[in-house]
Design a protein around this motif. Structure first.
Motif, PDB file in Angstrom:
ATOM      1  N   GLY A 222       0.821  -1.197   0.000  1.00 40.00           N
ATOM      2  CA  GLY A 222       0.000   0.000   0.000  1.00 40.00           C
ATOM      3  C   GLY A 222       0.859   1.253   0.000  1.00 40.00           C
ATOM      4  O   GLY A 222       2.037   1.238   0.390  1.00 40.00           O
ATOM      5  N   LEU A 223       0.263   2.365  -0.442  1.00 40.05           N
ATOM      6  CA  LEU A 223       1.034   3.586  -0.644  1.00 40.05           C
ATOM      7  C   LEU A 223       1.628   4.129   0.643  1.00 40.05           C
ATOM      8  O   LEU A 223       2.787   4.560   0.665  1.00 40.05           O
ATOM      9  CB  LEU A 223       0.160   4.650  -1.312  1.00 40.05           C
ATOM     10  N   ALA A 224       0.875   4.125   1.734  1.00 38.19           N
ATOM     11  CA  ALA A 224       1.367   4.723   2.983  1.00 38.19           C
ATOM     12  C   ALA A 224       2.642   4.033   3.452  1.00 38.19           C
ATOM     13  O   ALA A 224       3.631   4.702   3.816  1.00 38.19           O
ATOM     14  CB  ALA A 224       0.288   4.662   4.058  1.00 38.19           C
ATOM     15  N   ASN A 225       2.659   2.715   3.454  1.00 39.61           N
ATOM     16  CA  ASN A 225       3.866   1.987   3.881  1.00 39.61           C
ATOM     17  C   ASN A 225       4.992   2.127   2.869  1.00 39.61           C
ATOM     18  O   ASN A 225       6.166   2.221   3.242  1.00 39.61           O
ATOM     19  CB  ASN A 225       3.534   0.511   4.101  1.00 39.61           C
ATOM     20  N   TRP A 226       4.639   2.142   1.608  1.00 37.71           N
ATOM     21  CA  TRP A 226       5.632   2.314   0.541  1.00 37.71           C
ATOM     22  C   TRP A 226       6.333   3.653   0.712  1.00 37.71           C
ATOM     23  O   TRP A 226       7.563   3.744   0.624  1.00 37.71           O
ATOM     24  CB  TRP A 226       4.915   2.215  -0.794  1.00 37.71           C
ATOM     25  N   LEU A 227       5.574   4.697   0.971  1.00 42.94           N
ATOM     26  CA  LEU A 227       6.155   6.022   1.155  1.00 42.94           C
ATOM     27  C   LEU A 227       7.079   6.077   2.371  1.00 42.94           C
ATOM     28  O   LEU A 227       8.103   6.763   2.353  1.00 42.94           O
ATOM     29  CB  LEU A 227       5.050   7.068   1.289  1.00 42.94           C
ATOM     30  N   LYS A 228       6.735   5.362   3.430  1.00 45.02           N
ATOM     31  CA  LYS A 228       7.569   5.346   4.630  1.00 45.02           C
ATOM     32  C   LYS A 228       8.930   4.716   4.370  1.00 45.02           C
ATOM     33  O   LYS A 228       9.899   4.984   5.095  1.00 45.02           O
ATOM     34  CB  LYS A 228       6.871   4.586   5.756  1.00 45.02           C
ATOM     35  N   ASN A 229       9.019   3.881   3.350  1.00 39.85           N
ATOM     36  CA  ASN A 229      10.278   3.198   3.028  1.00 39.85           C
ATOM     37  C   ASN A 229      11.105   3.930   1.986  1.00 39.85           C
ATOM     38  O   ASN A 229      12.159   3.413   1.560  1.00 39.85           O
ATOM     39  CB  ASN A 229       9.985   1.774   2.548  1.00 39.85           C
ATOM     40  N   ARG A 230      10.680   5.126   1.579  1.00 37.82           N
ATOM     41  CA  ARG A 230      11.470   5.878   0.603  1.00 37.82           C
ATOM     42  C   ARG A 230      12.859   6.185   1.155  1.00 37.82           C
ATOM     43  O   ARG A 230      13.062   6.304   2.362  1.00 37.82           O
ATOM     44  CB  ARG A 230      10.758   7.179   0.228  1.00 37.82           C
ATOM     45  N   ARG A 231      13.803   6.349   0.254  1.00 37.02           N
ATOM     46  CA  ARG A 231      15.196   6.561   0.651  1.00 37.02           C
ATOM     47  C   ARG A 231      15.969   7.231  -0.479  1.00 37.02           C
ATOM     48  O   ARG A 231      15.506   7.280  -1.622  1.00 37.02           O
ATOM     49  CB  ARG A 231      15.849   5.224   0.983  1.00 37.02           C
ATOM     50  N   GLU A 232      17.143   7.733  -0.140  1.00 37.11           N
ATOM     51  CA  GLU A 232      18.047   8.262  -1.164  1.00 37.11           C
ATOM     52  C   GLU A 232      18.567   7.126  -2.033  1.00 37.11           C
ATOM     53  O   GLU A 232      18.820   6.017  -1.541  1.00 37.11           O
ATOM     54  CB  GLU A 232      19.211   8.997  -0.517  1.00 37.11           C
ATOM     55  N   LEU A 233      18.733   7.405  -3.302  1.00 40.47           N
ATOM     56  CA  LEU A 233      19.246   6.393  -4.218  1.00 40.47           C
ATOM     57  C   LEU A 233      20.722   6.110  -3.963  1.00 40.47           C
ATOM     58  O   LEU A 233      21.173   4.967  -4.023  1.00 40.47           O
ATOM     59  CB  LEU A 233      19.040   6.853  -5.665  1.00 40.47           C
ATOM     60  N   GLY A 234      21.502   7.150  -3.664  1.00 38.49           N
ATOM     61  CA  GLY A 234      22.939   6.959  -3.472  1.00 38.49           C
ATOM     62  C   GLY A 234      23.639   6.691  -4.790  1.00 38.49           C
ATOM     63  O   GLY A 234      23.047   6.780  -5.871  1.00 38.49           O
ATOM     64  N   PRO A 235      24.907   6.355  -4.739  1.00 41.58           N
ATOM     65  CA  PRO A 235      25.638   6.068  -5.985  1.00 41.58           C
ATOM     66  C   PRO A 235      25.084   4.808  -6.636  1.00 41.58           C
ATOM     67  O   PRO A 235      24.758   3.836  -5.955  1.00 41.58           O
ATOM     68  CB  PRO A 235      27.076   5.863  -5.506  1.00 41.58           C
TER      69      PRO A 235
END
Length: 573
Positions: A354-367
């Motif tokens: 679901g979107l809410a949990n997916w958004l909570k797991n967002r992160r920087e891509l990094g190299p």
């Protein structure tokens, strides 16, 4: 929830695989880097095994396999009969083609549910995955769109736009993220069974590439480079074939591939390559800018995320960054179809959690150093070659001295980059102070590029040399956008400055690549120049090098003068 998720793209070009452990991207590799066949679109068995091996896993460990709905092995299509069956026997056995497009079967069966007509369980079983491995077919444009949002954890709004030569029955998609909701505006599953419409700026640009005698889906960058040298004298004639409606949708009166190709060929008559390219580029820019203006008016956002092959165009990306008062633009570094496996896995995670949990797991891509790491073996491999000699020079000091003297050198360190750009681990470096460096590189690498070679600068100094802002800084990390070169640097780094005084810089943090960063820092101490030429470690029409043996061949063939690793510097001996 930990789950080993394999993203796969198999198509007419740019096949690739990516592996996630839950939300953590463990590895991603384009098939071409392994087969050495530029743009390879075959079913990517080698890339699948490579990303699994990098992560210390096997096919039996995979929980979910996510495929694009494109060319898939023919034997697993259900209900082929009559003429369709006979045609596939001819294709498979007489022409040696063992894959079939999925889209005709979606229409023939009037369903987007691939399991109705494709036996994915049998495919996975025959490919060596364990019984019960889940199969998921992702939407092409959603897979292009999602990475820009997922890898932008501080965005609270976004307009997500994709544009390419086509996928899942459309050539564009528009999505809006606001107030914690992600809304599909156009180009999602709702359009997958609607009649296809030829409105593609990507196909138009590809047809122009072909008309100029270049290879489409490979040499579009040459058209972009030529465009800066010409005048858009026939842009109005081409622009009349495209329009943008009040909702930001692009439309065209060129209604088939045949019409597109014929018109683009006729447009070239009487024009120089430069003026033709300028006309094509202007129509691409003007049409996309009009589309974004109307999209943003109806779907306000301070952040824009883009992907798809059209957004490999760094000049277009620059205009988008500068025109709309954005806080940031982000172009997913693997913006072509080789980036689909990452987005496909993210699409599965979105549906799972679901979107809410997916958004909570967002992160920087990094190299995006996501390929195999040969650091432990490269020095031994180079030292074992009879006509390669390890010098006594310290890696950084020796590199700086040789670059200052005008030599061409390559960095080979760490994991191979993902996406089309060399970003410091498989990179050729050169002194940017002399314009003739451009010709020397083209001669050595058998290239005939019209764009100048790109520059790299440290994060500490890049803003002094290039017009780096909060809007384009992260895009510059991945070399996906053009910027202005500051006036007092244009003559000093002439080899990387285009005729419109722009460049396509890479900005490097030391934490991402200490060797790369230290060479830049010491090169500036020695020369006063805060940038170097960075170009892909490859020969024209070959993929970027992957293995130590490919690195050694470039050295022994005289393409470069030296190779530097974390441990040593090597020359022909």
């Amino acid at each position: 929830m930990s789950q080993l998720i394999l993203g796969v793209h198999s198509g007419s070009h740019d096949a690739a695989a990516a592996l996630f452990d839950g939300y953590e991207l463990k590895a991603a590799v384009s098939l071409e880097r392994l087969t050495r066949n530029k743009g390879d679109g075959a079913y990517p068995d080698l890339a699948i095994d490579e990303v699994l091996s990098i992560a210390g896993a096997t096919r039996k460990d995979v929980d979910v396999v996510c495929h694009s709905r494109t060319l898939m092995p023919t034997k697993y299509f259900r209900n082929l009969s009559g003429f369709d069956w006979l045609k596939e026997q001819y294709r498979t056995h007489l022409r040696g083609k063992d894959r079939r497009q999925m889209m005709p079967e979606l229409f023939r069966n009037n369903t987007a549910d691939t399991e109705r007509f494709y036996d994915s369980a049998a495919l996975l079983r025959d490919k060596g995955f364990r019984e019960g491995t889940h199969s998921y077919f992702y939407n092409h444009h959603e897979a292009h769109a999602l990475p820009a949002l997922f890898y932008s954890p501080d965005w609270d709004d976004a307009l997500l736009v994709t544009a390419d030569g086509g996928g899942d029955n459309v050539h564009y998609s528009h999505r809006h993220f606001a107030n914690g909701a992600l809304t599909n505006i156009y180009g999602g599953e709702d359009t997958i069974l609607t009649p296809a419409v030829e409105d593609s700026l990507g196909k138009m640009y590809g047809a122009a590439t072909k008309a100029l005698g270049f290879r489409r889906v490979r040499h579009e960058g040459k058209v972009t480079g030529l465009s800066a040298m010409g005048r858009p004298v026939r842009a109005d004639e081409l622009a009349a074939k495209f329009s943008v409606d009040a909702n930001g949708r692009v439309h065209s009166t060129l209604n088939s591939d045949r019409e597109i190709n014929a018109f683009m060929q006729s447009l070239l008559k009487g024009l120089s390559k430069e003026d033709y390219s300028a006309s094509v580029q202007k129509v691409l820019e003007d049409t996309m800018l009009a589309s974004f203006e109307r999209l943003l008016a109806q779907n306000p956002a301070k952040h824009v995320g883009v992907s798809g092959g059209v957004f490999a165009n760094v000049k277009l990306n620059r205009l988008l960054a500068e025109r709309f008062g954005l806080n940031e633009i982000f172009i997913f570094p693997a913006m072509g179809d080789d980036g689909l496996p990452v987005g496909g896995a993210l699409a599965w995670l979105l549906r799972r959690d679901g979107l809410a949990n997916w958004l909570k797991n967002r992160r920087e891509l990094g190299p995006v150093y996501l390929g195999r790491d040969f650091t432990a073996t490269v020095d031994g491999a180079l030292a074992a070659i009879p006509n390669v000699k390890r010098t006594a020079e310290a890696p950084v000091a020796g590199t700086v001295q040789r670059l200052e003297a005008g030599q061409l050198g390559a960095i080979y360190t760490g994991r191979m980059e993902y996406g089309p750009r060399a970003l410091g681990n498989r990179t050729i470096l050169a002194n940017p102070s002399r314009r003739e460096t451009h010709d020397l590189l083209n001669e050595r690498l058998s290239r005939s590029e019209f764009m100048p070679f790109a520059p790299v600068a440290t994060a500490e100094r890049a803003g002094d040399v290039f017009d780096i802002t909060k809007v384009n800084r992260r895009a510059c990390r991945y070399m996906t956008i053009a910027t202005d070169v500051r006036p007092d640097w244009r003559k000093r780094i002439a080899a990387v400055v285009h005729v419109d005084q722009s460049a396509r810089p890479q900005v490097i943090e030391r934490a991402d690549n200490p060797l790369y960063h230290d060479i830049l820092t010491d090169f500036e101490r020695a020369t006063g120049l805060a940038a170097l030429v960075n170009t892909s470690f490859n020969v024209h029409e070959e993929p970027i090098v992957n293995t130590p043996s490919e690195c050694a061949r470039a050295l022994t063939d005289g393409r470069i003068d030296f190779v530097v690793t974390n441990q040593a510097l090597y020359v022909r001996g």
